[in-house]
Design a protein around this motif. Structure first.
Motif, PDB file in Angstrom:
ATOM      1  N   SER A 229       0.828  -1.209   0.000  1.00 58.35           N
ATOM      2  CA  SER A 229       0.000   0.000   0.000  1.00 58.35           C
ATOM      3  C   SER A 229       0.854   1.246   0.000  1.00 58.35           C
ATOM      4  N   VAL A 230       0.206   2.374  -0.318  1.00 53.21           N
ATOM      5  CA  VAL A 230       0.815   3.686  -0.126  1.00 53.21           C
ATOM      6  C   VAL A 230      -0.042   4.417   0.913  1.00 53.21           C
ATOM      7  N   PRO A 231       0.577   5.232   1.758  1.00 47.35           N
ATOM      8  CA  PRO A 231      -0.201   5.926   2.794  1.00 47.35           C
ATOM      9  C   PRO A 231      -1.027   7.052   2.200  1.00 47.35           C
ATOM     10  N   LEU A 232      -2.167   7.324   2.815  1.00 47.37           N
ATOM     11  CA  LEU A 232      -3.063   8.386   2.374  1.00 47.37           C
ATOM     12  C   LEU A 232      -2.388   9.744   2.547  1.00 47.37           C
ATOM     13  N   ASN A 233      -2.394  10.549   1.470  1.00 46.66           N
ATOM     14  CA  ASN A 233      -1.830  11.906   1.462  1.00 46.66           C
ATOM     15  C   ASN A 233      -0.328  11.945   1.740  1.00 46.66           C
ATOM     16  N   LYS A 234       0.336  10.808   1.537  1.00 46.37           N
ATOM     17  CA  LYS A 234       1.797  10.771   1.693  1.00 46.37           C
ATOM     18  C   LYS A 234       2.400  10.087   0.483  1.00 46.37           C
ATOM     19  N   ILE A 235       3.720  10.197   0.353  1.00 51.34           N
ATOM     20  CA  ILE A 235       4.384   9.657  -0.836  1.00 51.34           C
ATOM     21  C   ILE A 235       5.108   8.351  -0.516  1.00 51.34           C
ATOM     22  N   SER A 236       5.312   7.554  -1.572  1.00 51.77           N
ATOM     23  CA  SER A 236       5.993   6.273  -1.463  1.00 51.77           C
ATOM     24  C   SER A 236       6.724   6.015  -2.775  1.00 51.77           C
ATOM     25  N   ASP A 237       7.941   5.508  -2.703  1.00 43.94           N
ATOM     26  CA  ASP A 237       8.742   5.291  -3.917  1.00 43.94           C
ATOM     27  C   ASP A 237       8.453   3.933  -4.542  1.00 43.94           C
ATOM     28  N   VAL A 238       8.462   3.919  -5.880  1.00 38.40           N
ATOM     29  CA  VAL A 238       8.360   2.695  -6.662  1.00 38.40           C
ATOM     30  C   VAL A 238       9.570   2.649  -7.588  1.00 38.40           C
ATOM     31  N   ALA A 263      -4.469   7.187  -6.746  1.00 36.11           N
ATOM     32  CA  ALA A 263      -3.102   7.624  -6.458  1.00 36.11           C
ATOM     33  C   ALA A 263      -2.529   8.193  -7.742  1.00 36.11           C
ATOM     34  N   ASN A 264      -1.580   9.106  -7.614  1.00 37.13           N
ATOM     35  CA  ASN A 264      -0.892   9.600  -8.794  1.00 37.13           C
ATOM     36  C   ASN A 264       0.586   9.772  -8.474  1.00 37.13           C
ATOM     37  N   THR A 282      13.218   5.837 -10.381  1.00 34.01           N
ATOM     38  CA  THR A 282      12.377   5.868  -9.188  1.00 34.01           C
ATOM     39  C   THR A 282      11.168   6.753  -9.456  1.00 34.01           C
ATOM     40  N   LEU A 283       9.971   6.210  -9.241  1.00 33.84           N
ATOM     41  CA  LEU A 283       8.735   6.968  -9.382  1.00 33.84           C
ATOM     42  C   LEU A 283       8.188   7.265  -7.989  1.00 33.84           C
ATOM     43  N   THR A 284       7.619   8.441  -7.806  1.00 35.98           N
ATOM     44  CA  THR A 284       7.074   8.841  -6.506  1.00 35.98           C
ATOM     45  C   THR A 284       5.554   8.808  -6.544  1.00 35.98           C
ATOM     46  N   LEU A 285       4.971   7.877  -5.811  1.00 36.78           N
ATOM     47  CA  LEU A 285       3.515   7.738  -5.737  1.00 36.78           C
ATOM     48  C   LEU A 285       2.968   8.519  -4.556  1.00 36.78           C
ATOM     49  N   LYS A 286       1.755   9.033  -4.705  1.00 39.20           N
ATOM     50  CA  LYS A 286       1.055   9.684  -3.594  1.00 39.20           C
ATOM     51  C   LYS A 286      -0.369   9.159  -3.508  1.00 39.20           C
ATOM     52  N   GLY A 287      -0.788   8.740  -2.320  1.00 36.03           N
ATOM     53  CA  GLY A 287      -2.147   8.272  -2.120  1.00 36.03           C
ATOM     54  C   GLY A 287      -3.112   9.431  -1.992  1.00 36.03           C
ATOM     55  N   LEU A 288      -4.187   9.426  -2.793  1.00 34.94           N
ATOM     56  CA  LEU A 288      -5.132  10.546  -2.818  1.00 34.94           C
ATOM     57  C   LEU A 288      -6.452  10.221  -2.132  1.00 34.94           C
ATOM     58  N   CYS A 319      -4.173   3.366   1.945  1.00 34.02           N
ATOM     59  CA  CYS A 319      -4.791   3.179   3.263  1.00 34.02           C
ATOM     60  C   CYS A 319      -3.915   3.759   4.358  1.00 34.02           C
ATOM     61  N   ALA A 320      -4.542   3.944   5.525  1.00 33.95           N
ATOM     62  CA  ALA A 320      -3.844   4.452   6.705  1.00 33.95           C
ATOM     63  C   ALA A 320      -3.766   3.338   7.735  1.00 33.95           C
ATOM     64  N   HIS A 321      -2.596   3.155   8.332  1.00 27.50           N
ATOM     65  CA  HIS A 321      -2.412   2.144   9.377  1.00 27.50           C
ATOM     66  C   HIS A 321      -1.713   2.775  10.565  1.00 27.50           C
ATOM     67  N   ILE A 322      -2.146   2.411  11.771  1.00 25.53           N
ATOM     68  CA  ILE A 322      -1.466   2.872  12.979  1.00 25.53           C
ATOM     69  C   ILE A 322      -0.171   2.112  13.132  1.00 25.53           C
ATOM     70  N   GLN A 323       0.945   2.847  13.212  1.00 27.01           N
ATOM     71  CA  GLN A 323       2.244   2.208  13.356  1.00 27.01           C
ATOM     72  C   GLN A 323       2.872   2.491  14.707  1.00 27.01           C
ATOM     73  N   ASP A 324       2.595   3.649  15.279  1.00 26.36           N
ATOM     74  CA  ASP A 324       3.161   4.020  16.579  1.00 26.36           C
ATOM     75  C   ASP A 324       2.062   4.679  17.416  1.00 26.36           C
ATOM     76  N   ILE A 325       2.056   4.369  18.713  1.00 27.41           N
ATOM     77  CA  ILE A 325       1.112   4.972  19.649  1.00 27.41           C
ATOM     78  C   ILE A 325       1.903   5.622  20.770  1.00 27.41           C
ATOM     79  N   THR A 326       1.609   6.876  21.044  1.00 26.69           N
ATOM     80  CA  THR A 326       2.261   7.584  22.149  1.00 26.69           C
ATOM     81  C   THR A 326       1.202   8.005  23.162  1.00 26.69           C
ATOM     82  N   LEU A 327       1.380   7.600  24.410  1.00 26.49           N
ATOM     83  CA  LEU A 327       0.455   7.947  25.474  1.00 26.49           C
ATOM     84  C   LEU A 327       1.017   9.118  26.276  1.00 26.49           C
TER      85      LEU A 327
END
Length: 329
Positions: A229-238, A263-264, A282-288, A319-327
């Motif tokens: 997946s690529v994160p929503l509103n963030k970029i990811s390299d292909v 995504a574009n 390297t292509l830069t993908l962004k989740g829209l 999609c968005a996934h929780i990776q870190d939680i700070t209390l």
């Protein structure tokens, strides 16, 4: 005889009796582990029983408590425990774990504890591949490195290609020879996976294989135990690799997958590159927009030359996934 000597002799006699009991009943508690070689998160069971069903057989004055505990080899920390019967557990870190059975009883006005039931082991296996994507072209071979954890584990891990029509493992190369390399040949254009499995069939490691006839394209990878997946509103390299037959051609890259989110290429609907044989880009993908339910992995990066598809990535989502939680507070 002095009082002190009498006490000492009595104490020694008690130790002697207990030693005889322990020797006579070396398996007061029996422990059994089913599915003792597992993948991370795979269920295994621990069954503990007693071989002394009648109170007259117990080396204690009263009913005893039977338990088991699990520790990672070399660590004093008790990770899991349970009582007489059967318990189901999961572990999330590779390694060798020791399970010991024990008993606690009351004798001569004192609690006596003993690990008198033997032990068993649970091995949690994980395979790490060097690459997150294996990119190559039809007819080429690629040698991939890997590491099996815990260190020293060699047997019990088998490697297989998910779709054997797209790629194959080259015989007599890799694990049969060196133990840490495996060679793959590309048979036709497409996407598949190289998987490492244990005897239960559980997957203990995998890597994406992307084979192109003109262009090979990696699949967006987020991290361990997360879907492609690529994160929503963030970029990811292909990463793309160009094959010999596409040399010098203009390659147009787009994202396809109607209804599976959007995504574009960081603001552009398409990107045009000039192919250099054996070269990479390297292509830069962004989740829209996020991928809706039942449409997971429905997006692909596609490469075309003169309108003809010459390569595509594996499916991915936005999609968005929780990776870190700070209390706090």
């Amino acid at each position: 005889m002095s009082h002190g000597k009498a006490v000492k002799i009595s104490f020694l006699l008690v130790l002697l009796v207990l030693s005889m009991v322990i020797l006579a009943c070396p398996h007061i508690v029996t422990i059994k582990v089913e599915n003792a070689i597992v993948a991370i998160g795979e269920v295994f069971s621990v069954t503990i029983t007693t071989n002394t069903p009648h109170q007259k057989d117990w080396p204690w004055d009263s009913e005893s408590t039977f338990r088991y505990k699990l520790k990672k080899e070399g660590s004093p920390e008790i990770l899991l425990s349970g009582e007489l019967g059967r318990g189901f557990h999961r572990l999330f870190e590779p390694g060798v774990y020791q399970v010991t059975a024990s008993a606690l009883g009351y004798k001569n006005k004192k609690f006596i504890y003993g690990e008198w039931g033997g032990s068993a082991t649970v091995t949690v296996i994980k395979v790490n591949f060097v690459d997150t994507n294996i990119l190559f072209c039809v007819g080429e071979t690629k040698t991939e490195g890997y590491t099996i954890l815990p260190a020293g584990v060699k047997g019990g891990v088998k490697f297989e290609i998910e779709d054997k029509n797209i790629a194959k493992i080259v015989p007599n190369v890799g694990p049969n020879v060196t133990g840490d390399l495996i060679t793959i040949e590309g048979l036709k254009k497409g996407y598949t996976k190289l998987k490492a499995k244990i005897g239960s069939g559980a997957v203990v490691g995998e890597v994406d294989i992307n084979i192109g006839s003109g262009v090979s394209i990696s699949t967006p990878v987020r991290g361990e135990r997360l879907p492609a997946s690529v994160p929503l509103n963030k970029i990811s390299d292909v990463i793309v690799k160009y094959c010999e037959e596409s040399a010098g051609a203009e390659v147009i890259f787009t994202v396809e997958g109607a209804g599976a989110g959007t995504a574009n290429f960081d603001g552009q609907d398409s990107v045009t590159k000039t192919s250099i044989a054996g070269g990479t880009d390297t292509l830069t993908l962004k989740g829209l927009t996020q991928t809706p339910p039942n449409k997971a992995l429905g997006l692909k990066v596609v490469a075309k030359i003169n309108g003809k598809k010459v390569g595509e990535s594996g499916g991915f989502s936005v999609c968005a996934h929780i990776q870190d939680i700070t209390l706090t507070g």
